[in-house]
Write an enzyme that holds these catalytic residues in place. Structure first.
Site, PDB file in Angstrom:
ATOM      1  N   SER A   1      -7.956  -8.009  -7.475  1.00 50.69           N
ATOM      2  CA  SER A   1      -9.041  -8.251  -6.436  1.00 50.69           C
ATOM      3  C   SER A   1     -10.432  -8.171  -6.919  1.00 50.69           C
ATOM      4  O   SER A   1     -10.522  -7.890  -7.985  1.00 50.69           O
ATOM      5  CB  SER A   1      -8.966  -7.084  -5.403  1.00 50.69           C
TER       6      SER A   1
ATOM      7  N   TYR B   1      -9.439   2.953  -7.354  1.00 50.45           N
ATOM      8  CA  TYR B   1      -8.740   1.645  -7.069  1.00 50.45           C
ATOM      9  C   TYR B   1      -9.393   0.692  -7.802  1.00 50.45           C
ATOM     10  O   TYR B   1      -9.070  -0.151  -8.502  1.00 50.45           O
ATOM     11  CB  TYR B   1      -9.135   1.305  -5.636  1.00 50.45           C
TER      12      TYR B   1
END
Length: 214
Positions: free
Chosen positions: A193, A206
């Site tokens: 991402s 993350y």
């Protein structure tokens, strides 16, 4: 009217094609959550994606395929003719729905529930996919876990461990297990991402995991 004009595809204004804010308030779901309870429902290409047989007869193992990006990939690959192995953590209704949509493309679909944080399960998942489908041609490491926090002290070691086991360890374990079975031309695809390129402080563990994947 000319033939060229008659055959012209009808364009759709993308600004008006999908649901727009403001949305109704929704009760926060316990992680990891279920897309079946989301309003409005996410668009995974159920009504819009049309395949053309690019993957006919191949087998793809997709992690995190019950919802979100994983469901969109499963729908796309099934409509391209691939047999699909759907892995998911705990969202039974979501996984069942993904399988139902994929099966509409007349391909073989298997559904395997399990926690990718366990190395033994990652190995079993690859072997089960091969046993049920006879081969494995594509591995898509899509499953990921994230939680937000306002302060770095709110990220516990347990949470950090969960994120890295899911987002970094599992793709390595799965890739290692599948390498010996991939035919020439087979593929391993890792989804990442924007957090890997432009990390957000409120997603520190993350973001770190996505950077590690890169």
């Amino acid at each position: 009217m000319s033939t060229a004009t008659a055959d012209r595809v009808q364009l759709v204004d993308p600004r008006e094609a999908y649901a727009k804010p403001p949305f109704n308030d929704q009760q926060a779901m316990k992680m990891p959550g279920s897309s079946e309870k989301m309003q409005p429902q996410p668009n995974h290409g159920e009504e819009s994606y049309e395949g053309s047989g690019k993957l006919k007869g191949l087998t793809a193992l997709i992690t995190g395929a019950d919802s979100g990006i994983g469901r969109a990939i499963a729908i796309c690959y099934a409509r391209e003719g691939a047999n699909i192995a759907i892995n998911y953590l705990s969202e039974d209704a979501d996984a069942k729905r993904t399988a139902e949509i994929a099966e509409e493309s007349d391909v073989n679909v298997s559904v395997v529930r399990g926690d990718l944080r366990e190395e033994s399960f990652c190995n079993e998942l690859v072997e089960q996919t091969r046993e049920e489908h006879g081969a494995i041609d594509i591995l898509i490491n899509n499953a990921a876990y994230q939680e937000t926090a306002d302060d770095v002290d709110e990220f516990s070691t347990e949470l950090f461990d969960r994120i890295f086991k899911t987002n970094v360890y599992a793709p390595f374990w799965l890739s290692r297990a599948v390498m010996k079975h991939l035919p020439p031309g087979g593929s391993i695809i890792n989804t990442v991402s924007i957090q890997g390129y432009d990390p957000s402080p409120y997603l520190l563990p993350y973001s770190s995991s996505k950077s590690a994947m890169l």
